[in-house]
Enzyme design. Structure first.
Site, short mmCIF file in Angstrom:
data_model
loop_
_atom_site.label_atom_id
_atom_site.label_comp_id
_atom_site.label_asym_id
_atom_site.label_seq_id
_atom_site.Cartn_x
_atom_site.Cartn_y
_atom_site.Cartn_z
N PRO A 2 0.79 -1.22 0.00
CA PRO A 2 0.00 0.00 0.00
C PRO A 2 0.82 1.27 0.00
O PRO A 2 1.61 1.51 0.91
CB PRO A 2 -0.81 -0.10 1.29
CG PRO A 2 -0.12 -1.12 2.13
CD PRO A 2 0.90 -1.82 1.32
N GLU A 3 0.60 2.07 -1.02
CA GLU A 3 1.04 3.46 -0.98
C GLU A 3 -0.22 4.29 -0.82
O GLU A 3 -1.30 3.74 -0.61
CB GLU A 3 1.81 3.81 -2.25
CG GLU A 3 3.07 2.95 -2.42
CD GLU A 3 3.90 3.34 -3.63
OE1 GLU A 3 3.89 4.51 -4.01
OE2 GLU A 3 4.58 2.45 -4.18
#
Length: 283
Positions: A2-3
């Site tokens: 996850p960014e």
DNA sequence: ATGGGGGCCTGCCGGC
DNA sequence: TGCCGGCAGGCCCCCA
């Protein structure tokens, strides 16, 4: 994985089961993730209702009516699964416990939210809603790339004189909060800037151009995630990360995606992390 | 002060 | 098939 865009996608997926909803039971299966959980975490959450669900950088923040905010970070491998709720017209039955299910939230609505994180680089904490900067992780964060305080003047100033490669500078959460390895690579590709270029040596014009490029890369990814979220109907209820087509990330050896460029994507290692770029059109 | 490298964990994939 | 090294999208800490 996850960014910022993935975290925002997860936040949006959580909204219907969290906001204005009440925790009935919280199950904590181990004492820690990356750090120990706060004392009595389960008891402090159980019985509270979520007033608002926010995101800051890669952190999901649930403001509870107890005056505390539940902070969730997905780390590298954190995933959230929602069952027992009707979402987008699909009902997901509860599923058997999986390996690495570390925290389980059962809501009074019947929804169950499971936090699963094999590598345990994720985190959870309870912080004061009124004084969130007491949380060191949040205090040090730079501006939100999609917010008003991230603009050309800011970035020019922030990068001025920096001797670190632009790649490292953009990964530095104190300079800009929420970018990770993928979107830095993609933004630099679009900007035609080599990841090896020292941050302070990038021309002012190109730094200015980088601002809308970063915004666009993130917004497109959120849009893409949002659309896949509307459609998602996985039987297990996992908030799936969208499949996204990257132009350089993980494309080592492939031809450059830029029209008219005859270069090919190269992989190098900077600060221990892979950088993908086209040496021909990124200078 | 600032930048680079190590370390935290588990899982997966490719090569032998 | 099995084993092993390398790699993974994050981030803190230590050291020069």
């Amino acid at each position: 994985m996850p960014e910022l865009p993935e975290v925002e996608t997860v936040r949006r997926g959580l909204e219907p089961v969290f906001v204005k909803q009440t925790f009935e039971k919280v199950t904590v299966n181990r004492p820690d993730l990356r750090w120990p959980f706060p004392d009595n975490m389960a008891d402090r959450i159980a019985g509270t209702t979520v007033n608002a669900l926010r995101r800051r950088s890669k952190y999901i923040l649930a403001d509870l009516d107890s005056g505390e905010t539940l902070l969730i970070h997905l780390g590298m491998s954190g995933r959230i699964q929602i069952t027992g709720a009707t979402l987008g017209g699909f009902y997901h039955d509860h599923v058997a416990a999986q390996k690495h299910d570390h925290v389980i939230f059962d809501m009074t609505s019947g929804a169950r939210i499971v936090f699963n994180d094999p590598r345990r680089f994720g985190a959870m904490d309870l912080i004061s809603t009124a004084d969130q900067n007491a949380q060191l992780l949040l205090r040090k964060l730079g501006p939100e790339p999609l917010g008003n305080t991230f603009h050309a003047d800011y970035l020019v100033e922030a990068l001025a004189g920096k001797k670190t490669p632009i790649k490292s500078a953009l990964l530095d959460q104190r300079i800009i909060a929420g970018l990770g390895n993928i979107y830095v690579c993609e933004a630099l590709f679009r900007a035609g800037i080599s990841p090896e270029k020292l941050a302070g040596k990038v021309s002012k014009a190109r730094v200015i151009a980088l601002v809308p490029i970063i915004r666009n890369v993130l917004e497109e990814a959120i849009e893409s995630g949002g659309s896949s979220l509307r459609d998602y109907r996985q039987a297990d209820g996992e908030l799936g990360y969208f499949q996204h087509s990257f132009q350089v990330y993980d494309r080592e050896g492939k031809e450059c995606a830029k029209a008219g460029c005859s270069g090919s994507v190269k992989r190098i290692v900077q600060s221990g992390r892979s950088s993908f770029f086209c040496p021909k059109c990124q200078r």
